[in-house]
Design an enzyme around this catalytic site. Structure first.
Site, short mmCIF file in Angstrom:
data_model
loop_
_atom_site.label_atom_id
_atom_site.label_comp_id
_atom_site.label_asym_id
_atom_site.label_seq_id
_atom_site.Cartn_x
_atom_site.Cartn_y
_atom_site.Cartn_z
N HIS A 1 0.97 -1.27 0.28
CA HIS A 1 0.08 0.31 0.10
C HIS A 1 0.81 1.28 0.36
O HIS A 1 1.21 1.21 0.93
CB HIS A 1 -1.07 -0.31 1.29
CG HIS A 1 -2.00 0.93 1.26
ND1 HIS A 1 -3.40 0.99 1.02
CD2 HIS A 1 -2.04 2.51 1.76
CE1 HIS A 1 -4.36 1.65 1.15
NE2 HIS A 1 -2.86 2.59 0.84
N GLU B 1 -3.27 -12.17 6.70
CA GLU B 1 -2.34 -11.13 7.21
C GLU B 1 -3.85 -10.99 8.35
O GLU B 1 -3.85 -9.75 8.68
CB GLU B 1 -2.22 -10.05 6.36
CG GLU B 1 -1.05 -9.84 5.19
CD GLU B 1 -0.18 -11.14 5.31
OE1 GLU B 1 -0.91 -12.32 5.12
OE2 GLU B 1 1.31 -11.10 5.76
N TYR C 1 -7.36 -10.33 7.65
CA TYR C 1 -8.10 -9.67 6.60
C TYR C 1 -9.88 -10.44 6.41
O TYR C 1 -9.30 -12.29 6.57
CB TYR C 1 -7.83 -8.97 4.93
CG TYR C 1 -6.64 -7.68 5.04
CD1 TYR C 1 -7.00 -6.99 6.19
CD2 TYR C 1 -5.07 -8.58 4.86
CE1 TYR C 1 -6.38 -5.11 6.41
CE2 TYR C 1 -4.32 -7.00 5.13
CZ TYR C 1 -4.50 -5.77 5.79
OH TYR C 1 -3.60 -4.66 5.60
N ARG D 1 -3.38 -15.27 -2.00
CA ARG D 1 -2.54 -15.26 -0.39
C ARG D 1 -2.70 -15.60 0.42
O ARG D 1 -4.33 -16.55 0.78
CB ARG D 1 -2.22 -13.52 -0.40
CG ARG D 1 -0.96 -13.70 0.95
CD ARG D 1 -0.16 -12.79 -0.04
NE ARG D 1 1.37 -12.93 1.31
CZ ARG D 1 1.97 -12.01 1.65
NH1 ARG D 1 1.65 -10.63 2.22
NH2 ARG D 1 2.76 -12.08 3.08
N HIS E 1 -2.27 -8.69 11.29
CA HIS E 1 -1.69 -7.38 12.15
C HIS E 1 -2.19 -7.41 12.89
O HIS E 1 -0.96 -6.64 13.65
CB HIS E 1 -2.42 -6.45 11.10
CG HIS E 1 -1.97 -6.25 9.63
ND1 HIS E 1 -0.95 -6.10 8.97
CD2 HIS E 1 -2.89 -6.58 8.24
CE1 HIS E 1 -0.42 -6.29 7.58
NE2 HIS E 1 -1.94 -5.92 7.22
N ALA F 1 -1.02 -10.34 15.34
CA ALA F 1 0.36 -10.41 15.97
C ALA F 1 0.32 -9.98 16.71
O ALA F 1 1.34 -9.47 16.62
CB ALA F 1 0.67 -11.99 14.94
N ARG F 2 1.89 -10.67 17.46
CA ARG F 2 2.30 -10.03 18.68
C ARG F 2 3.65 -10.69 18.32
O ARG F 2 4.77 -10.67 19.23
CB ARG F 2 1.78 -9.70 19.86
CG ARG F 2 0.75 -9.63 20.54
CD ARG F 2 1.44 -7.79 20.54
NE ARG F 2 1.33 -7.62 19.39
CZ ARG F 2 0.74 -6.35 18.82
NH1 ARG F 2 1.60 -5.47 19.20
NH2 ARG F 2 0.75 -5.78 17.37
N ARG G 1 10.64 -11.50 4.51
CA ARG G 1 12.15 -10.61 4.74
C ARG G 1 13.26 -11.69 3.83
O ARG G 1 14.18 -11.88 4.28
CB ARG G 1 12.25 -11.36 6.41
CG ARG G 1 12.24 -10.68 7.50
CD ARG G 1 13.04 -8.89 6.91
NE ARG G 1 14.12 -9.31 7.77
CZ ARG G 1 15.65 -9.36 7.48
NH1 ARG G 1 15.29 -8.49 6.00
NH2 ARG G 1 16.50 -8.81 7.97
N CYS H 1 16.95 -3.36 1.26
CA CYS H 1 16.17 -3.00 1.58
C CYS H 1 16.28 -3.18 3.47
O CYS H 1 16.94 -4.74 3.47
CB CYS H 1 14.83 -3.46 1.58
SG CYS H 1 13.34 -3.49 3.50
N CYS I 1 13.78 -1.57 7.85
CA CYS I 1 13.23 -0.90 8.78
C CYS I 1 12.10 -0.09 9.47
O CYS I 1 11.71 -0.33 10.09
CB CYS I 1 14.09 0.40 9.13
SG CYS I 1 13.95 1.41 7.65
N GLN J 1 10.94 2.47 8.35
CA GLN J 1 9.86 3.90 8.74
C GLN J 1 10.07 4.72 7.86
O GLN J 1 8.33 5.49 7.94
CB GLN J 1 11.64 4.36 9.21
CG GLN J 1 12.11 3.66 10.26
CD GLN J 1 14.06 4.04 10.76
OE1 GLN J 1 15.09 3.66 10.82
NE2 GLN J 1 14.26 5.46 10.78
N ALA K 1 17.93 8.30 9.95
CA ALA K 1 18.36 8.66 8.36
C ALA K 1 17.60 8.71 7.63
O ALA K 1 18.11 8.60 6.55
CB ALA K 1 19.11 6.68 8.05
#
Ligand code: FAD
Ligand code: NAP
Ligand code: SF4
Length: 677
Positions: free
Chosen positions: A30, A168, A170, A218, A256, A258-259, A292, A338, A341, A343, A663
């Site tokens: 997104h 995820e 949804y 997915r 989303h 999930a911890r 990842r 990538c 991060c 950020q 950064a």
């Protein structure tokens, strides 16, 4: 390095009715551009660059099939003919570059940040403000029709197919799992009922669009929440989706809510690929590994091991649109990696801002941040080879200027050399590698071990001087601050000074938290932390025996007792990144770190650190006190006022403003300045 270095990743994939030119999927992200009709030109430019860079298949950000499915009020929706011209701009741009693109259909269900939310049952998620309405039978039917209409419109807009988001957490995932589905009708109860909506959506879309359209789903293979599915259920759903007409199964990890983190930088590379591999052995259609994966070597190894047929990477394409082209031409060492991060991408998305990338400020700004060739080559000095200076030097040289980059240290990278020593931040080294390579290719003269003075700069006849000298650490005026127990974060992280078993950290900003993670890291555990250890630490069972793939976490063995302190009365860590801060907090809590807010620092002496908290005087009997109390700008090179005829001076990054420096700002300021020189 040759093309054959990544033979698996670069091999085409024949889907029968169409062929993907390689095994690389740019996963759905997104960006924020898809939510506003006037931004589709920018969105098309964003995808065009990625298609030109050679990726095999692009998936758009989530587009809702109807208003109830909005993630945000007035979020991107495809439910009418009026939307087609904008989507055609996107598909045309991708096809002109020889790429392929799927539209992701995402119905947010109870994750929608808007009042029309619906779900399987009327249960609010722990991360949502709005309680959903449970869909009734008619509502379910109209939802399926909305999916089908959206897929048909996507086909008319020229997309090569659609991805159905069923993971995820949804809507479709909400129906799939007992966690959010307490229905007693034919859409709830046993898995055969819970999966009915996802399967029906796929079956009806396939019937509507015909056989020659890519239909990727997915699928949530690891829910990572209580009330998630077991492995048997995951496999049953996968087989049903295949039978209903799915062409490809993408894999999803973690709701989303999930911890357990699934994409932040401390998650080991390719941690979940083995789970994709187990699914691949159960179905007959191609399976995609995800999460990842950020460099071609890992991606290729996943395929070589047989864990997947394709690899999806999303954020790596924000960082570098030419990822595949570079991998294919033996230039993997030039990839802007990538660093996970979050950020500038996910943290922006959650703040309702346009996504971009910390290491590539052009991402999603392709039409705005343009590096045009300079009409006259200027002699540019950049002082400081931290993120700000590296970015400025690279862009200035790319534009044709003659650039000399100075740093007083014996290496480039500035504070990133320190950040990369924090456990879980090893990726930061990639940014230094990338810039080093880019500067060499651009012919920037890099002069290390040169602490520059203003006079030296003036003597060398530069046209422009960019001061990117960063910061000096702040030393708070606490009585006893000169005591030998006191160390700065540079003493510990850069110089490797020994630290005792009981430690107080003064300052709970980003660096204070990083220091906490450094001090509690068990030296017996290798760095980067191996995936198997990471799974045990966070309580992830890759075999998904228990629902959701949860298992009891293995307790850590921190080598030190740590106190993390701040003066503010707010919750420590409240200022950390929205999508990563909770991971840092959880790590420190698990390792027994005591976090104290509203602290007054009274004095430091042989006994330890004397503080007052909540009106009560306390003594922390610590061996060391590590100062992480922020920074101040270091910009001594800037002239008080510019002398006529001399070079023009500019300051960027920490040298310009130390407050709230990160950064992301440093790299963006460097690029923006160099784009104007
Ligand atoms: P710096 O990186 O400080 O670079 C300045 C450079 O100038 C240095 O190399 C210095 O040697 C050189 N220099 C100074 N004076 C002279 C001179 N007179 N002559 C020659 N050279 C000179 N940021 C994030 O965004 N995300 C993170 O997760 C993150 N984690 C961090 C973790 C740690 C432990 C640390 C220490 C920092 C972290 N940061 C993070 C902050 C980030 O590294 C800084 O914001 C960024 O490095 C600032 O870039 P800069 O180029 O302005 O300055
Ligand atoms: P910071 O975030 O500004 O935190 C500084 C800390 O020091 C605060 O906790 C502050 O809290 C305390 N402090 C400030 N002045 C003090 C004083 N005079 N005496 C005692 N305590 C004082 O700075 P940082 O932690 O050094 O990080 C620098 C930058 O790097 C940050 O802006 C951050 O964005 C970036 N960074 C980011 C990450 C990340 O994960 N995203 C990680 C590391 C660094 P009180 O004033 O309440 O005491
Ligand atoms: Fe990756 Fe960070 Fe860029 Fe996001 S902002 S794409 S996580 S490097």
């Amino acid at each position: 390095m040759t093309t054959s270095t990544f033979p698996n990743l670069l091999a085409p994939l024949d889907l029968g009715f169409t062929t993907l030119k390689n095994r690389v999927i740019m996963g759905s992200m997104h960006t924020g551009l898809e939510d506003r009709f006037y931004n589709y030109g920018k969105l098309a430019a964003f995808y065009r660059e990625r298609a030109r860079g050679g990726v095999g298949l692009i998936v758009t950000g989530g587009i809702s099939p109807n208003r109830q499915g909005w993630l945000l009020p007035f979020g991107g929706t495809l439910n009418s003919w009026f939307d087609l011209p904008n989507h055609r701009r996107v598909t045309r741009a991708v096809h002109e570059e020889g790429g392929k693109i799927l539209l992701q259909i995402l119905h947010a269900g109870r994750y929608g940040y808007q009042p029309f939310v619906v779900s399987a049952s009327a249960i609010r998620s722990p991360i949502s403000r709005f309680k959903p309405k449970a869909l009734d039978e008619a509502g379910i039917e109209s939802t399926i029709r909305a999916y089908v209409r959206c897929a048909r419109l996507a086909q008319k807009a020229g997309y090569d197919g659609v991805e159905i988001m069923a993971s995820e957490g949804y809507l479709l995932n909400q129906f799939l799992c007992a966690r959010a589905n307490r229905r007693k009708d034919r859409w709830g109860g046993p898995i055969e009922n819970r999966m009915r909506l996802a399967v029906e959506v796929v079956r009806r879309i396939r019937a509507a669009v015909g056989p020659d359209v890519i239909l990727m789903v997915r699928h949530s293979v690891l829910d990572l929440v209580e009330g998630g599915n077991t492995w048997d259920e995951v496999v049953l759903v996968a087989k049903a989706l295949e039978a209903a007409g799915a062409t490809i199964l993408n894999t999803g990890y973690g709701w989303h809510e999930a911890r357990i983190p699934t994409i932040v930088t401390s998650v080991p590379r390719a941690a979940f690929a083995e789970v994709a591999g187990r699914l691949r052995r159960e179905v007959g259609i191609p399976v995609v590994a995800s999460n990842r994966i950020n460099m071609p070597a890992e991606a290729d190894a996943i395929l070589a091991r047989g864990d997947a047929d394709l690899v999806s990477m999303a954020r790596p394409f924000l960082a570098d649109p030419d990822f595949v082209a570079k991998a294919a031409s033996g230039r993997a060492d030039q990839i802007n990696t990538c660093i996970a991060c979050n950020q500038a991408c996910l943290d922006h998305t959650f703040a309702n801002r346009r996504a971009t990338c910390l290491v590539n400020p052009r991402a999603c700004h392709e039409t705005e941040l343009v590096y045009r060739q300079a009409t006259t080559a200027r002699r540019v000095a950049v002082v400081g080879a931290g993120p700000a200076g590296l970015s400025a030097a690279a862009v200035a040289a790319e534009r044709g200027h003659v650039v000399t980059l100075f740093d007083g240290l014996d290496r480039i990278g500035g504070q990133f050399n320190i950040a990369m020593r924090v456990p879980g931040k090893e990726e930061f080294a990639e940014t230094i590698r990338y810039f080093g390579r880019r500067l060499a290719l651009l012919g920037v003269e890099v002069r290390l071990n040169c602490w520059m003075t203003r006079d030296e700069l003036l003597a060398q006849g530069f046209d422009d001087v960019v001061v990117a000298t960063g910061i000096r650490t702040r030393t708070p005026g606490i009585p006893g601050i000169d005591h030998p127990k006191v160390l700065s974060y540079l003493d510990v992280l850069r110089d490797g000074r020994p630290v005792g078993r009981r430690v107080a950290i003064i300052g709970a900003g980003g660096i204070g938290f990083d220091m906490g993670e450094f001090l509690v890291h068990d030296p017996e555990v290798a760095l980067p932390v191996p995936a198997a250890h990471w799974m045990q630490e966070w309580g992830v069972d890759p075999h998904v025996v228990a629902p959701g793939g949860l298992q009891a976490p293995v307790p850590p063995h921190p080598p030190r007792q740590v106190w993390l302190l701040q003066r503010k009365s707010t919750r420590p860590g409240a200022g950390l990144g929205k999508t990563s801060g909770w991971v840092h907090r959880a790590t420190l809590v698990r390792n027994g770190v005591t976090m104290l807010a509203g602290v007054q620092y009274d004095r430091i002496d042989d006994a330890g650190l004397h503080i007052t908290v909540g009106g009560e005087a306390r003594l922390l009997e610590v061996d060391n006190i590590v100062i992480c109390a922020g920074q101040e700008s270091l910009a001594d090179l800037m002239p008080a006022q510019e002398a006529g005829g001399g070079p023009r001076f500019y300051k960027i990054g920490g040298a310009a403003l130390a407050t709230e420096l990160d950064a992301k700002r440093a790299i963006r300021e460097g690029a923006e300045l160099a784009a104007r020189l």
